[in-house]
Enzyme design. Structure first.
Site, PDB file in Angstrom:
ATOM      1  NE  ARG A   1      29.567  48.731  15.857  1.00  0.00           N
ATOM      2  CZ  ARG A   1      28.394  48.152  15.628  1.00  0.00           C
ATOM      3  NH1 ARG A   1      27.293  48.642  16.172  1.00  0.00           N
ATOM      4  NH2 ARG A   1      28.319  47.089  14.861  1.00  0.00           N
TER       5      ARG A   1
ATOM      6  CE  LYS B   1      35.164  38.609  15.158  1.00  0.00           C
ATOM      7  NZ  LYS B   1      33.798  38.993  14.771  1.00  0.00           N
TER       8      LYS B   1
HETATM    9  N1  BES Z   1      35.204  42.535  12.183  1.00  0.00           N
HETATM   10  C1  BES Z   1      33.872  42.203  12.485  1.00  0.00           C
HETATM   11  C2  BES Z   1      32.951  42.202  11.262  1.00  0.00           C
HETATM   12  C3  BES Z   1      33.188  41.151  10.204  1.00  0.00           C
HETATM   13  C4  BES Z   1      32.438  40.012  10.149  1.00  0.00           C
HETATM   14  C5  BES Z   1      34.128  41.380   9.212  1.00  0.00           C
HETATM   15  C6  BES Z   1      32.631  39.095   9.153  1.00  0.00           C
HETATM   16  C7  BES Z   1      34.337  40.446   8.221  1.00  0.00           C
HETATM   17  C8  BES Z   1      33.586  39.310   8.157  1.00  0.00           C
HETATM   18  C9  BES Z   1      33.289  43.201  13.492  1.00  0.00           C
HETATM   19  O1  BES Z   1      34.189  43.744  14.372  1.00  0.00           O
HETATM   20  C10 BES Z   1      32.259  42.462  14.282  1.00  0.00           C
HETATM   21  O2  BES Z   1      32.616  41.516  14.916  1.00  0.00           O
HETATM   22  N2  BES Z   1      31.017  42.913  14.199  1.00  0.00           N
HETATM   23  C11 BES Z   1      29.946  42.287  14.869  1.00  0.00           C
HETATM   24  C12 BES Z   1      29.015  43.370  15.353  1.00  0.00           C
HETATM   25  C13 BES Z   1      27.949  42.884  16.295  1.00  0.00           C
HETATM   26  C14 BES Z   1      28.589  42.469  17.625  1.00  0.00           C
HETATM   27  C15 BES Z   1      26.959  43.995  16.523  1.00  0.00           C
HETATM   28  C16 BES Z   1      29.214  41.339  13.907  1.00  0.00           C
HETATM   29  O3  BES Z   1      29.140  41.665  12.734  1.00  0.00           O
HETATM   30  O4  BES Z   1      28.791  40.284  14.332  1.00  0.00           O
HETATM   31 ZN    ZN Z   2      34.487  42.551  16.105  1.00  0.00          ZN
END
Ligand code: BES
Ligand code: ZN
Ligand code: ZN
Length: 483
Positions: free
Chosen positions: A332, A258
């Site tokens: 997931r 991230k």
């Molecule tokens: N934990 C995150 C989702 C999230 C984002 C929670 C903002 C709280 C606030 C999750 O694991 C994630 O990173 N999801 C990705 C999925 C994508 C790679 C398809 C996302 O939402 O960007």
């Molecule tokens: Zn994530």
């Protein structure tokens, strides 16, 4: 802080101070003894407006209506105003609407939710001096309430709000302290509640069970994973309900790292896990007649030479293969294996809760939980329970075309969609691959990515963790028990 019922008139109590809600800007109610002063001071009794009149030792709080949600907000605002003072005890009347007792519950919820502060890492703690809130059985609309009804309502309200605060504390605790093992230790403490047991499983168990998707996410973490399984088994339960929570104690994104501004707050990626633990705690304390399980997949998602990679193919517990195209779509993967484990319990209701996608926040905004599933009636009942609880929620619709976007050339499915649109739903549909036919209509997926953690306070939610999903599910259980 104690909340006690007093079978006494509001103005007969000897508490240090009194709270009077000014409902719908009506300054002519008999409880308003300071109308002239309030007018002089320009008090408009807007929602969230409050003023303390020292002569009469009364805190007046604006409250738009007798709806439970306005009563909760009023109670929270009253607490906020009093916590900076030296008032130790305060008395308030009751504010019935057409549902007797419901607003006593709302008062208890509002005070208790409002009393939460997170000061674990502050060297100077400033605890509130407010010790006791007396709820006097004199009603704004002159409704008669029995001590029994009122006492029970306070108890239920306190359990609901304290369960929510319990989730907040877990989520706010930093990733170095709240590791998977620490989370498991907290789960273990709930066994002090009658009929609650806890099983904690380590890597050996995960390997035996073929939970390779879960294990892959954990691989680059220095903290070993834990599968936490809490159970509440009262005598002669009416049904069996199973809750599954995403317990990412930290989500760095893994090799699909991230950017730094998105990484802060990812200690909150364990909010689903904290919520399911708290729901079980609340249900057990209310002694609801249901067998309840809370299953939490606890791990970090980190980077390192042994990290799982984009291009890897993982074999989940049910034998299905997953092409990893983004290691940040890790929740997931953990949930896939945990949902397979959960279905071995043959649940009558299966709810998973997760901070799963940023896309859900884009779709519904920061305050709202996304509800997904195949059963309209079930989705609707959760929507209604959320409304009653004061939580915001919206249904996001599945469709078969979005599901096709998860196709992979090398495995049974990809862990991300090929489109940038509809990400909250495609994540839900990914999970659907792990729901067996017999459980399709018993399953709900709740994406709490928006409301679980706040950079800025709103309503009675402090900045930081909110315990999202706890209240709506406890209300759902209470409603179910009325059937
Ligand atoms: N934990 C995150 C989702 C999230 C984002 C929670 C903002 C709280 C606030 C999750 O694991 C994630 O990173 N999801 C990705 C999925 C994508 C790679 C398809 C996302 O939402 O960007
Ligand atoms: Zn994530
Ligand atoms: Zn995550």
């Amino acid at each position: 802080m104690k909340i006690e019922i007093l079978n006494q008139k509001l103005f007969d109590t000897s508490a240090d101070a009194k709270i009077v809600f000014v409902i719908n800007k009506n300054l002519d109610h008999v409880w308003v003894h300071d109308k002239a002063s309030l007018e002089l001071l320009g008090f408009k009794a807007e929602n969230e407006e409050s003023i303390f009149i020292p002569e009469s030792k009364t805190l007046y709080v604006g409250c738009d209506s007798l709806e439970s949600e306005d009563i909760r907000l009023g109670a929270c605002n009253a607490y906020e105003a009093l916590k900076k003072t030296t008032v130790r005890s305060v008395a308030i009347g009751t504010y019935s609407n057409d549902c007797p007792g419901i607003n006593i519950k709302a008062l208890a919820e509002g005070f208790t939710l409002g009393s939460y502060t997170f000061d674990l890492y502050k060297t100077k703690k400033e605890p509130s001096k407010l010790e006791t809130i007396y709820i006097c059985l004199e009603d704004y609309a002159r409704v008669d309430l029995s001590v029994e009804t009122a006492t029970k309502a306070v108890k239920v309200g306190q359990i609901i709000a304290e369960s929510t605060n319990f989730a907040k504390e877990i989520v706010n605790t930093i990733p170095n302290d709240m590791t998977p093992i620490a989370l498991a230790n907290i789960a273990q403490t709930l066994t002090s509640i009658p009929n609650v047991t806890c099983k904690i499983m380590d890597e050996t168990f995960l390997k035996e069970q073929g939970m390779n998707a879960f294990l892959a996410v954990n691989r680059a973490s220095v903290h070993p994973p834990r599968l936490i399984h809490l159970s509440y088994t009262p005598a002669n339960p009416k049904k069996r309900f199973v809750y599954v929570g995403k317990g990412l104690t930290y989500d760095s994104g893994g090799l699909s790292l991230k950017p730094s501004e998105h990484m802060v707050t990812m200690k909150a990626d364990k909010s689903g896990g904290a919520a399911v633990m708290s729901i079980l705690k609340g249900a057990a304390e209310m002694e609801l007649p249901y067998e309840i399980h809370a299953i939490i997949g606890a791990t970090e998602n980190m980077i390192g030479g042994n990290a799982y990679k984009p291009d890897d193919v993982l074999i989940a517990k049910n034998g299905k293969t997953i092409e990893v195209r983004n290691t940040d779509a890790e929740g997931r993967l953990v949930l896939a294996d945990c949902l397979c484990y959960a279905q071995e319990l043959k649940p009558d209701l299966l709810v998973d809760m997760a901070t799963l996608t940023g896309a859900c926040v884009v779709a519904l905004g920061e305050y709202t939980t996304g509800i997904m599933g195949h059963n309209s009636e079930l989705k609707h009942s959760m929507r209604k329970a959320a409304d009653k609880s004061g939580e915001l929620s919206g249904v996001l619709p599945f469709n078969k075309y979005l599901k096709k976007l998860l196709k992979s050339n090398v495995a049974d499915m990809s862990n991300i969609s090929s489109s940038r649109y509809g990400g909250a739903i495609t994540a839900g549909l990914f999970l659907d691959n792990f729901i067996e036919e017999e459980h399709k209509d018993k399953w709900l997926h709740l994406d709490i990515a928006g409301p679980a953690y706040l950079e800025k306070a709103w309503g009675y939610n402090q900045a930081g963790a909110t315990g999202a999903g706890v209240r709506m599910n406890l209300y759902w259980l209470i409603e179910e028990n009325k059937k």
